[in-house]
Design a protein around this motif. Sequence first.
Motif, PDB file in Angstrom:
ATOM      1  N   VAL A  12      -8.132  37.020  33.850  1.00  0.00           N
ATOM      2  CA  VAL A  12      -7.134  35.964  33.911  1.00  0.00           C
ATOM      3  C   VAL A  12      -6.383  36.226  35.210  1.00  0.00           C
ATOM      4  O   VAL A  12      -5.568  37.146  35.287  1.00  0.00           O
ATOM      5  CB  VAL A  12      -6.183  35.981  32.699  1.00  0.00           C
ATOM      6  CG1 VAL A  12      -5.099  34.917  32.862  1.00  0.00           C
ATOM      7  CG2 VAL A  12      -6.944  35.744  31.404  1.00  0.00           C
ATOM      8  N   SER A  13      -6.681  35.485  36.233  1.00  0.00           N
ATOM      9  CA  SER A  13      -6.184  35.812  37.570  1.00  0.00           C
ATOM     10  C   SER A  13      -4.777  35.249  37.776  1.00  0.00           C
ATOM     11  O   SER A  13      -3.838  35.638  37.090  1.00  0.00           O
ATOM     12  CB  SER A  13      -7.161  35.303  38.624  1.00  0.00           C
ATOM     13  OG  SER A  13      -7.452  33.932  38.431  1.00  0.00           O
ATOM     14  N   ASP A  14      -4.596  34.376  38.707  1.00  0.00           N
ATOM     15  CA  ASP A  14      -3.365  33.646  38.971  1.00  0.00           C
ATOM     16  C   ASP A  14      -3.752  32.613  40.016  1.00  0.00           C
ATOM     17  O   ASP A  14      -4.939  32.432  40.289  1.00  0.00           O
ATOM     18  CB  ASP A  14      -2.222  34.567  39.446  1.00  0.00           C
ATOM     19  CG  ASP A  14      -2.495  35.246  40.782  1.00  0.00           C
ATOM     20  OD1 ASP A  14      -3.578  35.044  41.362  1.00  0.00           O
ATOM     21  OD2 ASP A  14      -1.625  35.984  41.268  1.00  0.00           O
ATOM     22  N   TYR A  15      -2.782  31.921  40.592  1.00  0.00           N
ATOM     23  CA  TYR A  15      -3.135  30.989  41.662  1.00  0.00           C
ATOM     24  C   TYR A  15      -2.006  30.919  42.681  1.00  0.00           C
ATOM     25  O   TYR A  15      -0.860  31.277  42.402  1.00  0.00           O
ATOM     26  CB  TYR A  15      -3.475  29.603  41.121  1.00  0.00           C
ATOM     27  CG  TYR A  15      -2.361  28.892  40.383  1.00  0.00           C
ATOM     28  CD1 TYR A  15      -1.466  28.052  41.045  1.00  0.00           C
ATOM     29  CD2 TYR A  15      -2.217  29.040  39.000  1.00  0.00           C
ATOM     30  CE1 TYR A  15      -0.463  27.391  40.364  1.00  0.00           C
ATOM     31  CE2 TYR A  15      -1.217  28.384  38.310  1.00  0.00           C
ATOM     32  CZ  TYR A  15      -0.334  27.549  38.997  1.00  0.00           C
ATOM     33  OH  TYR A  15       0.658  26.891  38.320  1.00  0.00           O
ATOM     34  N   THR A  16      -2.348  30.481  43.861  1.00  0.00           N
ATOM     35  CA  THR A  16      -1.412  30.401  44.969  1.00  0.00           C
ATOM     36  C   THR A  16      -0.876  28.980  45.077  1.00  0.00           C
ATOM     37  O   THR A  16      -1.661  28.051  45.308  1.00  0.00           O
ATOM     38  CB  THR A  16      -2.096  30.768  46.301  1.00  0.00           C
ATOM     39  OG1 THR A  16      -2.775  32.020  46.148  1.00  0.00           O
ATOM     40  CG2 THR A  16      -1.086  30.856  47.434  1.00  0.00           C
ATOM     41  N   PRO A  17       0.424  28.770  44.882  1.00  0.00           N
ATOM     42  CA  PRO A  17       0.971  27.433  45.123  1.00  0.00           C
ATOM     43  C   PRO A  17       0.723  27.042  46.583  1.00  0.00           C
ATOM     44  O   PRO A  17       1.038  27.794  47.506  1.00  0.00           O
ATOM     45  CB  PRO A  17       2.467  27.601  44.844  1.00  0.00           C
ATOM     46  CG  PRO A  17       2.542  28.783  43.929  1.00  0.00           C
ATOM     47  CD  PRO A  17       1.442  29.700  44.379  1.00  0.00           C
ATOM     48  N   THR A  18       0.119  25.887  46.784  1.00  0.00           N
ATOM     49  CA  THR A  18      -0.379  25.545  48.117  1.00  0.00           C
ATOM     50  C   THR A  18       0.541  24.634  48.914  1.00  0.00           C
ATOM     51  O   THR A  18       0.320  24.439  50.102  1.00  0.00           O
ATOM     52  CB  THR A  18      -1.749  24.857  47.997  1.00  0.00           C
ATOM     53  OG1 THR A  18      -1.599  23.657  47.213  1.00  0.00           O
ATOM     54  CG2 THR A  18      -2.751  25.775  47.310  1.00  0.00           C
ATOM     55  N   GLY A  19       1.560  24.090  48.275  1.00  0.00           N
ATOM     56  CA  GLY A  19       2.368  23.071  48.944  1.00  0.00           C
ATOM     57  C   GLY A  19       3.036  23.539  50.224  1.00  0.00           C
ATOM     58  O   GLY A  19       3.111  22.790  51.206  1.00  0.00           O
ATOM     59  N   GLU A  20       3.526  24.772  50.230  1.00  0.00           N
ATOM     60  CA  GLU A  20       4.261  25.265  51.400  1.00  0.00           C
ATOM     61  C   GLU A  20       3.355  25.564  52.580  1.00  0.00           C
ATOM     62  O   GLU A  20       3.785  25.489  53.736  1.00  0.00           O
ATOM     63  CB  GLU A  20       4.995  26.556  51.046  1.00  0.00           C
ATOM     64  CG  GLU A  20       6.071  26.429  50.004  1.00  0.00           C
ATOM     65  CD  GLU A  20       6.623  27.792  49.639  1.00  0.00           C
ATOM     66  OE1 GLU A  20       7.764  28.103  50.022  1.00  0.00           O
ATOM     67  OE2 GLU A  20       5.899  28.559  48.970  1.00  0.00           O
ATOM     68  N   PHE A  21       2.128  25.932  52.293  1.00  0.00           N
ATOM     69  CA  PHE A  21       1.285  26.534  53.323  1.00  0.00           C
ATOM     70  C   PHE A  21       0.265  25.529  53.841  1.00  0.00           C
ATOM     71  O   PHE A  21      -0.834  25.402  53.318  1.00  0.00           O
ATOM     72  CB  PHE A  21       0.588  27.773  52.770  1.00  0.00           C
ATOM     73  CG  PHE A  21       1.559  28.801  52.272  1.00  0.00           C
ATOM     74  CD1 PHE A  21       2.194  29.659  53.144  1.00  0.00           C
ATOM     75  CD2 PHE A  21       1.866  28.878  50.922  1.00  0.00           C
ATOM     76  CE1 PHE A  21       3.112  30.589  52.686  1.00  0.00           C
ATOM     77  CE2 PHE A  21       2.779  29.808  50.459  1.00  0.00           C
ATOM     78  CZ  PHE A  21       3.401  30.665  51.345  1.00  0.00           C
ATOM     79  N   GLN A  22       0.674  24.821  54.872  1.00  0.00           N
ATOM     80  CA  GLN A  22      -0.208  23.862  55.510  1.00  0.00           C
ATOM     81  C   GLN A  22      -0.625  24.418  56.863  1.00  0.00           C
ATOM     82  O   GLN A  22       0.209  24.773  57.697  1.00  0.00           O
ATOM     83  CB  GLN A  22       0.494  22.514  55.691  1.00  0.00           C
ATOM     84  CG  GLN A  22       0.965  21.891  54.375  1.00  0.00           C
ATOM     85  CD  GLN A  22      -0.186  21.557  53.453  1.00  0.00           C
ATOM     86  OE1 GLN A  22      -1.257  21.170  53.904  1.00  0.00           O
ATOM     87  NE2 GLN A  22       0.026  21.714  52.143  1.00  0.00           N
ATOM     88  N   ALA A  23      -1.936  24.493  57.080  1.00  0.00           N
ATOM     89  CA  ALA A  23      -2.443  25.042  58.337  1.00  0.00           C
ATOM     90  C   ALA A  23      -2.029  24.162  59.508  1.00  0.00           C
ATOM     91  O   ALA A  23      -2.043  22.939  59.421  1.00  0.00           O
ATOM     92  CB  ALA A  23      -3.961  25.157  58.281  1.00  0.00           C
ATOM     93  N   THR A  24      -1.637  24.800  60.603  1.00  0.00           N
ATOM     94  CA  THR A  24      -1.305  24.069  61.823  1.00  0.00           C
ATOM     95  C   THR A  24      -2.475  24.151  62.789  1.00  0.00           C
ATOM     96  O   THR A  24      -3.359  24.996  62.658  1.00  0.00           O
ATOM     97  CB  THR A  24      -0.050  24.666  62.488  1.00  0.00           C
ATOM     98  OG1 THR A  24      -0.279  26.062  62.752  1.00  0.00           O
ATOM     99  CG2 THR A  24       1.147  24.540  61.570  1.00  0.00           C
TER     100      THR A  24
END
Length: 347
Positions: free
Chosen positions: A172-184
Motif C-alpha cells: 500500500v504505497s502512497d501518491y504524490t499530489p501533482t498540482g503544485e509541480f508543473q514542469a517548466t
Amino acid sequence: MTTNSGSIFVLYHRGLRTGGPEALHQLVDMLRELGQDAYLVPHPHTAGNDRVEQYDIYDAPEAAEIVDTAENVVVYPETYVHEMSHIKQARRMCWWLSIDNSLTFMAERMWYRNTAGLFEKAKEAAVPFARMWKNGVTPAKLRTDKDVIHLVQSSYAWAFVATRLDVVPSLVSDYTPTGEFQATATAERNRQLVTYNPAKGGHIIDAVKAASPPSIEWQPIVGMTRAEVVATLQQCGVYLDLGHHPGKDRMPREATLSGALTIVARRGSGAFYADVPIPWEHKITPGDTEVATAAAMLPQLIANFEQEVAKQDSYRETILNERARFKQEVEDVFVNGRLGKDAYDYA
C-alpha cells in the motif's frame, strides 16, 4: 477479509507535516472514497496539536479514540508498532512507511552496536531499546504475532519485512499530489544548478561539491516555505539525493514532476527499480568511489540535459498515475481482502 461491516481507525501524529502523516491522510481519504467508514485517530501525545492545514485537501476526519471491537480494523504506522498490543479484539495492521527510520529496526541496530562494545551507555541506543525491546516488539516477536497484517509503502520495505519477519506483506504505497509541480521549459532552467536536501546524505554531497567543477551551482533545500521548495525544483537542473531512502521518498518524485533530472544513490528504496524507476546510469553505487563518480557524472548529465531528462519520462508518467494505482492497492487490501501483492503485481 473485508471491512464493510466495521470501521477503520488509522493512528497518526497530529500536527506533523512529513511524508508519513500525509500518507495516513491519503489512506483514510481513499478508504472513504471506496465507501469505507474510516477515520484518523490522533495519538494521545499529539492530540493537542493543531491539524496541518495543507492536509485539508483530504477527506480524513478524526475519531476521538479507537473502538476496539472485532468488526473493526486499526492501522498503526511503524512509528507506533510497539502499541499494537493495546488492541485485543480489532484486526491489527502495521503500515511500514519507513524501514531505516522505524524504531523496531533502529533499536535492533543500536542494541547490537552497544552489546558489541562499539559504544557504551549511549542515549541514542538506550531510548529506542527501552521502548521497543521492553515492550517485546523485536523482529523475533513480530514474527510470532501472526494476527498482524503487514502493509508496506515500498518494494524495499516489502523485501525487508518479508525477509526479517517471515511474512508476506501487502503493498500500500502512497501518491504524490501533482498540482503544485508543473514542469517548466528546459530553456527557463538553470541547468548548472544542483539542488539537494541536506538531511538526505548531506555529508556525502558536501564531499561531492568539493570535488565538482566550479561551474556547478548548489542550492540546499532547507529553511524554505513550500512555495520556495516548488520554485526551486522548477528552476534547477538536477536534484541529487545520496541519502538512505528509508521508504519511497517524496522529494525525488516532486523533483521529477517539476522537470528536474533526479539522481539518487542505490540505497534503500533507491536500489529498487520498482520504487525509483529511473535508468541505471542515473543511480550511484555507494562505496569508496561514490563521491568521485557523482562529481564526474554531474557535468556530463548537465551537458546532455534534454536527452537525460527525456530518459525519465516514464518515471514522470508513473508518478502521474500513482493515485490510480494507490486506489487499486487500498481496494485490494481493505475491500477485497487480496493480500500479499507487490509492485510487480500492478505492473
